[in-house]
Design a protein around this motif. Structure first.
Motif, short mmCIF file in Angstrom:
data_model
loop_
_atom_site.label_atom_id
_atom_site.label_comp_id
_atom_site.label_asym_id
_atom_site.label_seq_id
_atom_site.Cartn_x
_atom_site.Cartn_y
_atom_site.Cartn_z
N GLN A 120 0.82 -1.21 0.00
CA GLN A 120 0.00 0.00 0.00
C GLN A 120 0.86 1.26 0.00
O GLN A 120 0.47 2.27 -0.56
CB GLN A 120 -0.93 -0.01 1.22
N ASN A 171 -12.77 -7.98 -0.29
CA ASN A 171 -13.26 -6.88 0.54
C ASN A 171 -12.46 -5.60 0.35
O ASN A 171 -12.70 -4.63 1.06
CB ASN A 171 -13.22 -7.32 2.01
N GLN A 172 -11.55 -5.56 -0.58
CA GLN A 172 -10.66 -4.41 -0.74
C GLN A 172 -11.18 -3.44 -1.81
O GLN A 172 -11.79 -3.85 -2.79
CB GLN A 172 -9.25 -4.87 -1.11
N THR A 173 -10.90 -2.17 -1.59
CA THR A 173 -11.26 -1.14 -2.58
C THR A 173 -10.03 -0.44 -3.14
O THR A 173 -10.15 0.33 -4.09
CB THR A 173 -12.19 -0.09 -1.94
N GLN A 174 -8.87 -0.70 -2.57
CA GLN A 174 -7.64 -0.06 -3.02
C GLN A 174 -6.86 -1.03 -3.90
O GLN A 174 -6.68 -2.20 -3.55
CB GLN A 174 -6.80 0.38 -1.83
N LEU A 175 -6.39 -0.53 -5.03
CA LEU A 175 -5.74 -1.37 -6.04
C LEU A 175 -4.52 -2.10 -5.49
O LEU A 175 -4.34 -3.29 -5.73
CB LEU A 175 -5.33 -0.51 -7.24
N LYS A 177 -3.76 -3.04 -2.47
CA LYS A 177 -4.13 -4.12 -1.55
C LYS A 177 -4.74 -5.30 -2.30
O LYS A 177 -4.52 -6.45 -1.94
CB LYS A 177 -5.06 -3.62 -0.46
N ILE A 178 -5.49 -5.02 -3.34
CA ILE A 178 -6.04 -6.10 -4.17
C ILE A 178 -4.88 -6.88 -4.82
O ILE A 178 -4.88 -8.11 -4.84
CB ILE A 178 -6.99 -5.55 -5.24
#
Length: 186
Positions: A120, A171-175, A177-178
């Motif tokens: 991140q 459950n992730q919205t940030q690239l 972290k995905i």
């Protein structure tokens, strides 16, 4: 960053990985892993942003811990067997410690908690190097010493990583972290 410094760091990444691939001796493999770690740290901290510095510090501490455990376990195994050779892993405690340390270096579940937080804080190119190239050397060591490990334990680690990586990424919205959870799953 100066192109000569960048070229030196990238060639050091290649040197460390090649050294680890070609080693059959634990001390040489450890040295290759450390060259890899020390070559990626300046690349991670090249953007003088607090998130990048925090990610670099977390990564360095995790990798230093795993390297210390690998060195301790290989020394224990050498003390018991009398050899530093990777193919002579007979002590179950040293073998389990080495597998745990290599799993920490690769980011296998359940020792994956550092990976999303570190990725991140990095830019995408450095994150790509971290989630692909930096995993090659520890993964090669896992493959080279896989005959010493308990097969159900390796299967459980792989299955846990696939499940945690797949479910954690949902459950992730940030690239970044995905991508980290995708790296854990792969």
């Amino acid at each position: 960053m100066n192109p000569y410094v960048l070229a030196t760091l990238l060639s050091s990444l290649g040197l460390g990985t090649t050294l680890t691939f070609a080693s059959s001796h634990w001390l040489l493999a450890w040295m290759g892993l450390e060259i890899n770690t020390l070559a990626i740290v300046p690349l991670m901290a090249q953007h003088h942003h607090p998130r990048a510095v925090e990610a670099t510090t977390k990564y360095f501490l995790i990798q230093a811990t795993a390297a210390a455990v690998i060195l301790f376990a290989s020394t224990t195994n050498a003390w018991i067997t009398g050899e530093w050779n990777m193919s002579h892993m007979s002590d179950p405690v040293a073998t389990t410690m080495i597998l745990a340390a290599l799993s920490l270096k690769v980011g296998l579940a359940p020792m994956h908690f550092w990976m999303p937080e570190v990725l991140q804080g990095l830019d995408l190119l450095t994150g790509l190097i971290l989630s692909t190239w930096q995993k090659l050397a520890p993964f090669a060591l896992i493959i080279q010493t896989s005959q010493a490990f308990d097969p159900p334990l390796l299967t459980a680690l792989g299955l846990t990583s696939v499940l945690v990586g797949g479910w954690g990424g949902l459950n992730q919205t940030q690239l970044r972290k995905i991508l980290a959870y995708s790296s854990i799953a792969h």
